[in-house]
Enzyme design. Sequence first.
Site, PDB file in Angstrom:
ATOM      1  N   ALA A 161      -6.161   8.817  -0.755  1.00 27.69           N
ATOM      2  CA  ALA A 161      -6.150   7.412  -0.350  1.00 27.69           C
ATOM      3  C   ALA A 161      -7.521   6.940   0.098  1.00 27.69           C
ATOM      4  O   ALA A 161      -7.862   5.771  -0.054  1.00 27.69           O
ATOM      5  CB  ALA A 161      -5.120   7.192   0.755  1.00 27.69           C
ATOM      6  N   TYR A 185      -4.627  -0.145  -1.695  1.00 29.57           N
ATOM      7  CA  TYR A 185      -4.256  -1.095  -0.642  1.00 29.57           C
ATOM      8  C   TYR A 185      -5.454  -1.972  -0.296  1.00 29.57           C
ATOM      9  O   TYR A 185      -6.605  -1.652  -0.608  1.00 29.57           O
ATOM     10  CB  TYR A 185      -3.747  -0.318   0.577  1.00 29.57           C
ATOM     11  CG  TYR A 185      -3.369  -1.168   1.764  1.00 29.57           C
ATOM     12  CD1 TYR A 185      -2.330  -2.094   1.672  1.00 29.57           C
ATOM     13  CD2 TYR A 185      -4.040  -1.056   2.967  1.00 29.57           C
ATOM     14  CE1 TYR A 185      -1.985  -2.874   2.761  1.00 29.57           C
ATOM     15  CE2 TYR A 185      -3.694  -1.828   4.065  1.00 29.57           C
ATOM     16  CZ  TYR A 185      -2.672  -2.745   3.950  1.00 29.57           C
ATOM     17  OH  TYR A 185      -2.336  -3.524   5.021  1.00 29.57           O
ATOM     18  N   THR A 187      -7.362  -2.547   2.118  1.00 31.47           N
ATOM     19  CA  THR A 187      -8.531  -2.049   2.846  1.00 31.47           C
ATOM     20  C   THR A 187      -9.250  -0.920   2.125  1.00 31.47           C
ATOM     21  O   THR A 187     -10.239  -0.394   2.637  1.00 31.47           O
ATOM     22  CB  THR A 187      -8.120  -1.531   4.237  1.00 31.47           C
ATOM     23  OG1 THR A 187      -7.188  -0.447   4.075  1.00 31.47           O
ATOM     24  CG2 THR A 187      -7.502  -2.623   5.083  1.00 31.47           C
ATOM     25  N   LYS A 188      -8.787  -0.546   0.930  1.00 30.66           N
ATOM     26  CA  LYS A 188      -9.323   0.639   0.265  1.00 30.66           C
ATOM     27  C   LYS A 188     -10.564   0.306  -0.570  1.00 30.66           C
ATOM     28  O   LYS A 188     -10.980  -0.851  -0.704  1.00 30.66           O
ATOM     29  CB  LYS A 188      -8.241   1.288  -0.583  1.00 30.66           C
ATOM     30  CG  LYS A 188      -7.062   1.817   0.234  1.00 30.66           C
ATOM     31  CD  LYS A 188      -7.506   2.841   1.275  1.00 30.66           C
ATOM     32  CE  LYS A 188      -6.345   3.586   1.915  1.00 30.66           C
ATOM     33  NZ  LYS A 188      -5.569   2.778   2.862  1.00 30.66           N
ATOM     34  N   ASN A 189     -11.150   1.352  -1.175  1.00 30.49           N
ATOM     35  CA  ASN A 189     -12.425   1.190  -1.883  1.00 30.49           C
ATOM     36  C   ASN A 189     -12.274   0.437  -3.201  1.00 30.49           C
ATOM     37  O   ASN A 189     -13.223  -0.187  -3.685  1.00 30.49           O
ATOM     38  CB  ASN A 189     -13.067   2.557  -2.126  1.00 30.49           C
ATOM     39  CG  ASN A 189     -13.400   3.262  -0.825  1.00 30.49           C
ATOM     40  OD1 ASN A 189     -13.258   2.701   0.252  1.00 30.49           O
ATOM     41  ND2 ASN A 189     -13.862   4.495  -0.920  1.00 30.49           N
TER      42      ASN A 189
END
Length: 368
Positions: A161, A185, A187-189
């Site tokens: 994740a 999601y 907030t992910k990279n």
Amino acid sequence: MSIRDKDDFLVFGSPKIEEGEIREVEAVMRSGWLGTGPRVAQFEREFCRYRGATHGVALNSCSAALHLSLLASGVGPGDEVITTPLTFCATVNAILHAGATPVLADIDPDTLNIDPAQVRARLSPRTRAIVPVHFAGRPCEMDELMSLARQHELKVIEDCAHAIETQYHGRNAGTIGDFGCFSFYVTKNIVTGEGGMVLARKEEDAARIRVLGLHGMTKDAWKRFSDEGYKHYYVVEAGFKYNMMDLQAAIGLQQLTHVESYWRRRKQIWDRYVRELAVLPLTLPPAPAPDTRHAHHLFTVQLDEARCGISRDSFLDAMTAQGIGVGVHYLALPEHPYYQQRLGWRPEHTPHATRVGRQIVSLPISAS
């Protein structure tokens, strides 16, 4: 200082959305095909190409990816699965949803990743799999974990994740174990709003995950309303509603074109944090290990109240008052009431993760 204007607030993990994503979403909206379709298939191919994998299945979350990887591994009631106590609840919930018993192996207090020696100590005749989490984007010690897995015939499901760009000794995270589970999601990279991906080493595992992810219907059932004409399908398992939509994949395809430039931007922020914060009485994350690539997904500091003169939670409040969004990654899993009640976990069972979980703060680090 108190913040009155929300525009002045630095949102933690704010995604970078550019015109390309907006155009692609509009194109999907105009196409009339919003659900699982050709863009999902393209996103699977492009992500596999980026990670050097052969078999990938896009889903609606990393949680779904973990759950289905466990099922494809044959994990079920009576089995044990070893994982880390310093992770999001989704990691351990997926084990519970598979009907198995999660077993916690404490972290290395320096790297914050699962400690292979602790994994070895937690092995039992019921152990069926290991779920290492590449915390903050730093790769786990996969050579040792894979050696344990081979010795004891265990499946390895990498929780990636935080680790889209992560590499370990020349190999991409998510392609070392039997399965790699990724999150897109917000907030992910790479973001798709909600979304996930499984990379599977074996074609038959990917095929089963694809079926399980769409109600247990036969392969390519999503094409039943395409311009190729209606396709009959058969239900072969009691599956789940875990599929990704073309709307999400359209965003992901554009995000993927920026993945390396976004990584470089986060690395700049990471390096500046290290320079600027070195004079403060904080515990900073260690430098990336040799022959690895850190994804720089989270920049975490640890606040020991005796050294810093302020508690972690008071620091969180003070940062928010300054207009700076912060996160906690993570309160150790044995601190949560549900796991205490169901599994009998106690904070003292994983002392390193418990201490870190009570001191850790994630500072803003994103391409935006």
